[in-house]
Design an enzyme around this catalytic site. Structure first.
Site, PDB file in Angstrom:
ATOM      1  N   ASP A  47      -4.957  -9.932  -8.134  1.00  0.00           N
ATOM      2  CA  ASP A  47      -5.208  -9.137  -9.334  1.00  0.00           C
ATOM      3  C   ASP A  47      -3.975  -8.518  -9.973  1.00  0.00           C
ATOM      4  O   ASP A  47      -3.661  -8.761 -11.141  1.00  0.00           O
ATOM      5  CB  ASP A  47      -6.246  -8.056  -9.031  1.00  0.00           C
ATOM      6  CG  ASP A  47      -5.926  -7.238  -7.776  1.00  0.00           C
ATOM      7  OD1 ASP A  47      -4.949  -7.563  -7.075  1.00  0.00           O
ATOM      8  OD2 ASP A  47      -6.660  -6.262  -7.494  1.00  0.00           O
ATOM      9  N   GLU A 106       0.815  -1.204   0.000  1.00  0.00           N
ATOM     10  CA  GLU A 106       0.000   0.000   0.000  1.00  0.00           C
ATOM     11  C   GLU A 106       0.855   1.263   0.000  1.00  0.00           C
ATOM     12  O   GLU A 106       0.570   2.225  -0.717  1.00  0.00           O
ATOM     13  CB  GLU A 106      -0.944   0.002   1.206  1.00  0.00           C
ATOM     14  CG  GLU A 106      -1.998  -1.089   1.202  1.00  0.00           C
ATOM     15  CD  GLU A 106      -3.106  -0.853   0.189  1.00  0.00           C
ATOM     16  OE1 GLU A 106      -3.047   0.166  -0.537  1.00  0.00           O
ATOM     17  OE2 GLU A 106      -4.024  -1.683   0.122  1.00  0.00           O
ATOM     18  N   ARG A 123       0.910   3.808  -3.228  1.00  0.00           N
ATOM     19  CA  ARG A 123       0.270   5.092  -2.946  1.00  0.00           C
ATOM     20  C   ARG A 123       1.293   6.203  -2.703  1.00  0.00           C
ATOM     21  O   ARG A 123       1.220   7.273  -3.302  1.00  0.00           O
ATOM     22  CB  ARG A 123      -0.653   4.976  -1.729  1.00  0.00           C
ATOM     23  CG  ARG A 123      -1.792   3.986  -1.905  1.00  0.00           C
ATOM     24  CD  ARG A 123      -2.770   4.084  -0.751  1.00  0.00           C
ATOM     25  NE  ARG A 123      -3.690   2.946  -0.710  1.00  0.00           N
ATOM     26  CZ  ARG A 123      -4.972   3.025  -0.351  1.00  0.00           C
ATOM     27  NH1 ARG A 123      -5.479   4.182  -0.011  1.00  0.00           N
ATOM     28  NH2 ARG A 123      -5.736   1.945  -0.318  1.00  0.00           N
ATOM     29  N   GLU A 158     -11.528   0.664 -10.790  1.00  0.00           N
ATOM     30  CA  GLU A 158     -11.065  -0.318 -11.776  1.00  0.00           C
ATOM     31  C   GLU A 158     -11.830  -0.265 -13.102  1.00  0.00           C
ATOM     32  O   GLU A 158     -11.228  -0.330 -14.187  1.00  0.00           O
ATOM     33  CB  GLU A 158     -11.127  -1.727 -11.186  1.00  0.00           C
ATOM     34  CG  GLU A 158     -10.031  -2.035 -10.188  1.00  0.00           C
ATOM     35  CD  GLU A 158     -10.251  -1.370  -8.836  1.00  0.00           C
ATOM     36  OE1 GLU A 158      -9.267  -1.178  -8.091  1.00  0.00           O
ATOM     37  OE2 GLU A 158     -11.421  -1.032  -8.523  1.00  0.00           O
TER      38      GLU A 158
END
Length: 675
Positions: free
Chosen positions: A438, A306, A310, A575
């Site tokens: 993913d 993360e 980010r 997405e």
């Protein structure tokens, strides 16, 4: 023995002699008179004390040996990470290499020149709770924790990946792709010294000035739809400024802040969006906060994935778009503090890292890392290396690629959990293109694009094999409407007709791959899956998608697409908008703009509140959407950015031949292939 169960022994000075038989008998008699439970407790206490002493002595010896090993290697020979000893294979004794990494990592704990110059607010650790999600608190069990030993502070990239001179100094510039002329040792301000407490990244960047990024120019909104997105951004930003400035996220309903990592996620995540939208005033204010207030030294666990996508991705993108080297300096500091995550026995990174004390460990809830997380840091770390000409960051993530490439897969598909200690996938783990799986597939393609689209690269070979696996193992059609969807393999074998909204990134990735030479079967799947993802929005009265959708296996089921009550929430995810953007940018077909506009208006109708935009608990009822009171940073970094680019009159406002978006929507430059 007294009534209270205690024994009082009075011995003369001569009674303790080891040869005194009477003393031994007296002690033995007293011992036998003790109750059995007290004797057991005494034995247990003595045993614990001995074990503790033994462990402490052993740990000190190990640390001393590690420091000695670092010093001997620094004097004896140059060190190139993983060039002398392959770290990913435990049979090659990687511990010596990792001792070197660990010793160097202590440098990141030393304040930089900038840190010493600016005031440090020393914020208190904030609440780690996040809507029931796993908190990144203190380190868990000792077997999953790797800590950096205390050693003389030396710049991490310098010690890890640079050569050692005869005078003992380390030349951080030795491995730059365009070597810079070496200067005499007397010119200390132009060299990196072993006895320096840190590497001055600003000085280093001045030396590679010709290689630094130049600022990009954007025109701002050019039509009503783009202007509406800019207005949505400014509304979100105003609420964040007023109620959550400097904190990670805004709670727009209660008008309060929400903390996750204590890194100002919303500010850093939104930097490049503001720059692309031409919001100069907001960008400058955010830039100044990053420069003066963003600190990475707080002793607090963060998630490697993360924070990489980010914060590191946001800083790097802001650097490349604006040309402001302050962002690159911050990126290098953060990169140094994230490197201890790679100090696992296998080279597969631990999921959690403490930026302050430079320790890393597996998550509290599992001994395993998520596969998508450990394979979705490569774009950012590679770009950090290419931007600074310091190779350590790229080296460690390349080894992760190599390790995962060598593991056995199911037709190119990977389980969603991998163990950082063993370097192997969890047996019988779920295979999914949704949560925890993913972006592994996304980054195979995007890394290949980032590095110049080399033929016969393992990245693109693994990607093509994986999409073949999707077509043969995971793709299905509903019985009546024939909607194409991507299911999951539970326990690695049993098909489940469940698709996360996260999977709707795949149409965009597939058409991007087709644009770069992938077969037509990828384009067909991309189009079919895009239609299905659109239906997950349109089949709800709010015109917003649920977090998870299920699909009918037989015509006996009432609906082809349905949502369970616990899965009906919407988190403002990007997405599907991302995929619409790729379709528009590549084809120029404005139908995709119209699809996106319908969804944007749905967000305006149902998610907009006085202080921003909120995630929703129920997309199936317009009268009871159950506001969840959280505005994730990706609403600003991804969802609104992709809306803005989707509605642009210039579909190449960000040229996909020159830029590649990371998993958080941050554009990074494409590099030419290495020769």
């Amino acid at each position: 023995m007294k009534e209270n169960g205690h024994i009082t022994l009075t011995l003369s000075s001569g009674a303790v002699a080891s040869t005194d038989e009477r003393g031994r008998k007296s002690l033995r008699r007293a011992w036998n008179q003790l109750p059995r439970c007290q004797r057991n407790l005494i034995i247990l206490g003595v045993t614990a004390f001995c074990v503790t002493v033994l462990l402490c002595l052993t740990g000190d010896q190990l640390i001393a040996a590690s420091i000695k090993d670092v010093e001997e290697k620094a004097i004896a020979s140059p060190y190139q990470l993983r060039r002398e000893i392959p770290l990913q294979n435990p049979h090659h004794h990687p511990d010596k290499d990792k001792d070197l990494i660990a010793a160097a990592a202590a440098a990141a704990a030393t304040p930089s020149a900038l840190d010493r110059r600016l005031p440090n607010p020393n914020p208190e650790p904030a609440d780690d709770k996040f809507d029931g999600n796993i908190a990144y608190g203190e380190a868990n069990s000792a077997e999953n924790v790797v800590r950096v030993p205390d050693t003389p502070a030396v710049a991490l990239p310098a010690l890890l990946d640079k050569t050692v001179d005869n005078d003992g100094s380390i030349d951080i510039l030795n491995n730059v792709e365009e070597p810079i002329e070496r200067l005499p040792i007397e010119q200390l301000d132009e060299r990196e010294q072993l006895n320096e407490s840190h590497t001055d990244i600003k000085r280093h960047l001045k030396k590679i000035q010709p290689l630094l990024a130049k600022g990009q120019h954007f025109h701002g909104a050019t039509n009503e739809r783009q202007s509406a997105v800019v207005a949505a951004f400014k509304h979100s930003w105003a609420g964040y400024q007023k109620y959550a400035w400097g904190h990670d996220n805004l709670k727009p309903v209660s008008q309060f802040s929400h903390e996750w990592f204590g890194l100002g996620l919303t500010i850093v995540d939104a930097l490049d969006t503001m720059y692309i939208m031409g919001l100069d005033e907001e960008f400058k204010e955010a830039r100044d906060w990053v420069d003066l207030s963003l600190r990475f030294s707080t002793k607090r666990d963060v998630n490697l994935f993360e924070v990489t996508i980010r914060v590191l991705g946001g800083l790097l993108s802001a650097y490349h778009l604006s040309g402001d080297t302050m962002f690159l300096s911050k990126s290098a500091e953060l990169g140094n503090r994230l490197l201890p995550a790679f100090l696992s026995p296998s080279g597969i990174p631990y999921s959690d890292v403490n930026l302050g004390d430079l320790s890393a460990h597996s998550p509290k809830w599992s001994p395993d890392s998520s596969t998508s997380e450990v394979t979705t840091v490569q774009l950012e770390f590679r770009d950090l290396s290419r931007s600074t000409n310091i190779s350590i960051y790229e080296n460690v993530v390349n080894k992760v690629n190599e390790k995962v490439h060598d593991l056995e897969k199911t037709d190119g598909l990977v389980p969603i959990f991998i163990n950082a200690n063993t370097g192997t996938f969890r047996n019988y783990a779920t295979i999914s293109l949704g949560a925890r799986g993913d972006s592994y597939y996304e980054y195979l393609l995007k890394q290949w694009i980032q590095t110049g689209r080399n033929d016969n690269d393992n990245l693109i070979l693994d990607y093509m094999q994986a999409i073949d696996g999707v077509l043969t193992k995971l793709m299905r059609r509903t019985p009546r409407e024939h909607w194409v969807y991507i299911g999951e393999l539970i326990n690695g074998k049993d098909f489940k007709p469940k698709m996360d909204h996260l999977t709707c990134y795949l149409p965009g990735t597939l058409i991007l791959g087709h644009q770069n030479g992938m077969p037509d079967s990828h384009l067909i799947l991309a189009r079919d899956l895009l239609d299905t993802c659109y239906q997950t929005y349109m089949q709800h009265p709010t015109h917003l998608a649920a977090e998870i959708s299920y699909f009918a296996l037989t015509d006996k089921e009432e609906h082809d697409i349905y949502v369970k009550p616990n899965d009906a929430h919407n988190l403002l995810r990007p997405e599907f908008i991302e995929s619409l953007y790729y379709f528009y940018a590549i084809t120029g077909n404005r139908t995709y703009q119209d699809m996106g506009w319908t969804i944007f208006q749905a967000f305006e109708t149902h998610a907009k509140v006085n202080a921003g935009y909120t995630s929703l608990g129920n997309v199936r009822n317009t009268q009871n959407t159950r506001m969840r009171d959280l505005m994730e940073s990706f609403w600003l970094s991804e969802t609104l950015k992709y809306f803005y680019l989707l509605f642009s009159d210039n579909r190449k406002e960000i040229d996909l031949d020159q830029w590649v978006f990371n998993s958080e929507g941050h554009p990074l430059p494409v590099y030419p292939p290495k020769t």
